[in-house]
Design an enzyme around this catalytic site. Structure first.
Site, PDB file in Angstrom:
ATOM      1  N   TRP A 100      48.289  44.616  50.021  1.00  0.00           N
ATOM      2  CA  TRP A 100      47.042  45.334  49.746  1.00  0.00           C
ATOM      3  C   TRP A 100      46.431  45.829  51.045  1.00  0.00           C
ATOM      4  O   TRP A 100      45.898  46.934  51.109  1.00  0.00           O
ATOM      5  CB  TRP A 100      46.069  44.455  48.963  1.00  0.00           C
ATOM      6  CG  TRP A 100      46.580  44.123  47.599  1.00  0.00           C
ATOM      7  CD1 TRP A 100      46.944  42.897  47.137  1.00  0.00           C
ATOM      8  CD2 TRP A 100      46.819  45.038  46.512  1.00  0.00           C
ATOM      9  NE1 TRP A 100      47.387  42.994  45.832  1.00  0.00           N
ATOM     10  CE2 TRP A 100      47.322  44.291  45.432  1.00  0.00           C
ATOM     11  CE3 TRP A 100      46.651  46.421  46.356  1.00  0.00           C
ATOM     12  CZ2 TRP A 100      47.662  44.867  44.205  1.00  0.00           C
ATOM     13  CZ3 TRP A 100      46.988  47.010  45.137  1.00  0.00           C
ATOM     14  CH2 TRP A 100      47.484  46.226  44.079  1.00  0.00           C
ATOM     15  N   ASP A 167      38.048  43.134  51.719  1.00  0.00           N
ATOM     16  CA  ASP A 167      38.568  43.236  50.362  1.00  0.00           C
ATOM     17  C   ASP A 167      38.635  41.800  49.856  1.00  0.00           C
ATOM     18  O   ASP A 167      39.433  41.002  50.336  1.00  0.00           O
ATOM     19  CB  ASP A 167      39.956  43.896  50.389  1.00  0.00           C
ATOM     20  CG  ASP A 167      40.648  43.890  49.017  1.00  0.00           C
ATOM     21  OD1 ASP A 167      40.090  43.323  48.060  1.00  0.00           O
ATOM     22  OD2 ASP A 167      41.751  44.471  48.932  1.00  0.00           O
ATOM     23  N   LYS A 191      40.229  39.957  38.951  1.00  0.00           N
ATOM     24  CA  LYS A 191      40.890  38.738  39.410  1.00  0.00           C
ATOM     25  C   LYS A 191      40.007  37.505  39.242  1.00  0.00           C
ATOM     26  O   LYS A 191      40.517  36.426  39.118  1.00  0.00           O
ATOM     27  CB  LYS A 191      41.308  38.863  40.876  1.00  0.00           C
ATOM     28  CG  LYS A 191      42.081  40.142  41.185  1.00  0.00           C
ATOM     29  CD  LYS A 191      43.575  39.951  41.237  1.00  0.00           C
ATOM     30  CE  LYS A 191      44.340  41.261  41.242  1.00  0.00           C
ATOM     31  NZ  LYS A 191      44.007  42.169  42.320  1.00  0.00           N
TER      32      LYS A 191
HETATM   33  C1  LIG Z   1      44.642  43.492  42.877  1.00  0.00           C
HETATM   34  C2  LIG Z   1      44.188  43.781  44.250  1.00  0.00           C
HETATM   35  C3  LIG Z   1      43.822  45.077  44.662  1.00  0.00           C
HETATM   36  C4  LIG Z   1      43.952  46.273  43.751  1.00  0.00           C
HETATM   37  O1  LIG Z   1      42.962  46.283  42.792  1.00  0.00           O
HETATM   38  P1  LIG Z   1      42.841  47.483  41.750  1.00  0.00           P
HETATM   39  O2  LIG Z   1      41.485  47.208  41.145  1.00  0.00           O
HETATM   40  O3  LIG Z   1      43.962  47.367  40.788  1.00  0.00           O
HETATM   41  O4  LIG Z   1      42.863  48.760  42.493  1.00  0.00           O
HETATM   42  C5  LIG Z   1      43.383  45.234  45.943  1.00  0.00           C
HETATM   43  N1  LIG Z   1      43.277  44.204  46.800  1.00  0.00           N
HETATM   44  C6  LIG Z   1      43.607  42.956  46.446  1.00  0.00           C
HETATM   45  C7  LIG Z   1      43.466  41.842  47.429  1.00  0.00           C
HETATM   46  C8  LIG Z   1      44.071  42.697  45.156  1.00  0.00           C
HETATM   47  O5  LIG Z   1      44.407  41.453  44.798  1.00  0.00           O
END
Ligand SMILES: *Cc1c(COP(=O)(O)O)cnc(C)c1O
Length: 357
Positions: A100, A167, A191
């Site tokens: 990511w 993030d 998540k």
């Molecule tokens: C799942 C994830 C993403 C992507 O998220 P989306 O909402 O599907 O764009 C980005 N960063 C991390 C750390 C993730 O686990």
């Protein structure tokens, strides 16, 4: 309903009560005779839900004044470009701790110079790289606090001389954090805090308005700050379910209590891997291990038994434990809503399997 243990990495398990309340609102919102997905997003009912959700974010994370909480479409992936659009003037620093992070770096490069100041690509991202020598001329430092795919997490805090951007898609609300140390925190809700369809952004207003480029209205954080995330039609369903998830977190005793439970779950599985198992072994460096995504494989001697174990686990009601293709083996995601009994059931299943050999 069939009893399963949901270890999916995302979308993932949500508190049952949040799912039930959302299901009820889908049929009849507050006795209005209309579904949540039929009402106006400008209605009093939805404005109350939106405001309550923002208030819960602020309360649970003790978000200080000067920050705004936004709910946006496009997932965390859109933030990979929206963030540099708004904040990257000439140069930004990034930590490459997983897939990511790599994706975030790729987008940032469209907007200016990107200094990758730390990386763990040399060992397939199995550890969290040390962060040092943060360039003072960077507009911000971007980190990924939990690497969902590789099962590593940043432990301890970073003192950054430049605004820190994180993030936190897969570890937000899993423990208390000091929001004042960050300039921006963002992630996809799916998540740990809700269903797919909404991303959260916590942004310090003082950082905005500094870049010279023109920003499209929809991609400008200031648009959404001014309109309380109601500039255009918001994902009402996802916001509602997120709000119910946050209410559940609060009812558990908030983030201290949630963190203690998450620690217990992780200790249960890592403890088994470290101290008891001869067959399974964790893949992440011990100092960097994630409390949210626990990755493990079978040792060389038993490697050919992985498929068999997946089938046995599946029959015992374990869902979503197949590892991501970049790591292989298994991944058990132990997000907030997964009960300790789920981890105990998985460990029991592993123990029983080992006994056969
Ligand atoms: C799942 C994830 C993403 C992507 O998220 P989306 O909402 O599907 O764009 C980005 N960063 C991390 C750390 C993730 O686990």
């Amino acid at each position: 309903m069939k009893q399963v243990y949901n270890f999916n990495a995302g979308p993932c398990i949500l508190p049952r009560v949040a799912v039930e309340k959302t299901a009820q609102a889908l049929l009849d919102l507050n006795g209005s005779g209309m579904s949540l997905i039929e009402i106006s997003h400008r209605s009093k009912d939805f404005e109350a839900i939106n405001s309550e959700c923002i208030a819960l974010w602020k309360e649970l994370l003790s978000i200080p004044d000067g920050y705004h909480v936004l709910f946006l479409g496009g997932g965390a992936s859109l933030q990979f470009c929206m963030l540099p659009y708004n904040l990257l003037g000439a140069k930004a620093a990034y930590v490459e701790s997983g897939s990511w992070a790599k994706k975030a770096i790729k987008e940032a490069k469209l907007f200016g110079e990107v200094a990758v100041i730390a990386s763990s690509s040399d060992k397939n991202y199995s550890y969290y790289p040390a962060i040092a020598d943060i360039p003072r001329d960077a507009d911000y430092l971007h980190i990924t606090t939990n690497n969902t795919i590789y099962g590593t997490e940043l432990h301890g805090s970073i003192d950054s001389p430049v605004p820190l951007v994180a993030d936190m898609s897969s570890d937000i609300m899993s423990r208390p954090i000091d929001v004042s140390k960050y300039g921006v925190i963002y992630g996809g809700a799916q998540k740990n805090v809700g269903p797919a369809g909404v991303a959260f952004v916590i942004v310090k207003e003082a950082l905005l308005g500094k870049v010279k480029r023109a920003i499209p209205t929809m991609l400008d954080y200031r648009t959404h700050i001014a309109e309380k995330s109601l500039f255009n039609t918001p994902p009402v369903f996802a916001v509602y379910a997120m709000c119910e998830t946050l209410k559940w977190i609060k009812a558990q005793g908030g983030l201290q209590a949630i963190a203690a439970l998450n620690r217990k779950k992780a200790d249960t599985l890592y403890g088994y891997l470290d101290n008891e198992s001869k067959m399974f072994v964790g893949t992440a460096d011990k100092a960097s291990r994630s409390l949210m995504n626990i990755c493990f494989v079978m040792t060389e001697q038993y490697k050919d038994k992985e498929e068999e174990f997946l089938n046995v686990a599946k029959a015992a009601g374990m869902v979503g434990i197949k590892g991501h293709r970049s790591v292989g083996g298994f991944r058990a995601s132990t997000y907030n809503a997964l009960p300790l009994s789920g981890v105990q059931a998985l460990v029991e299943c592993m123990r029983e399997f080992e006994k056969k050999f």
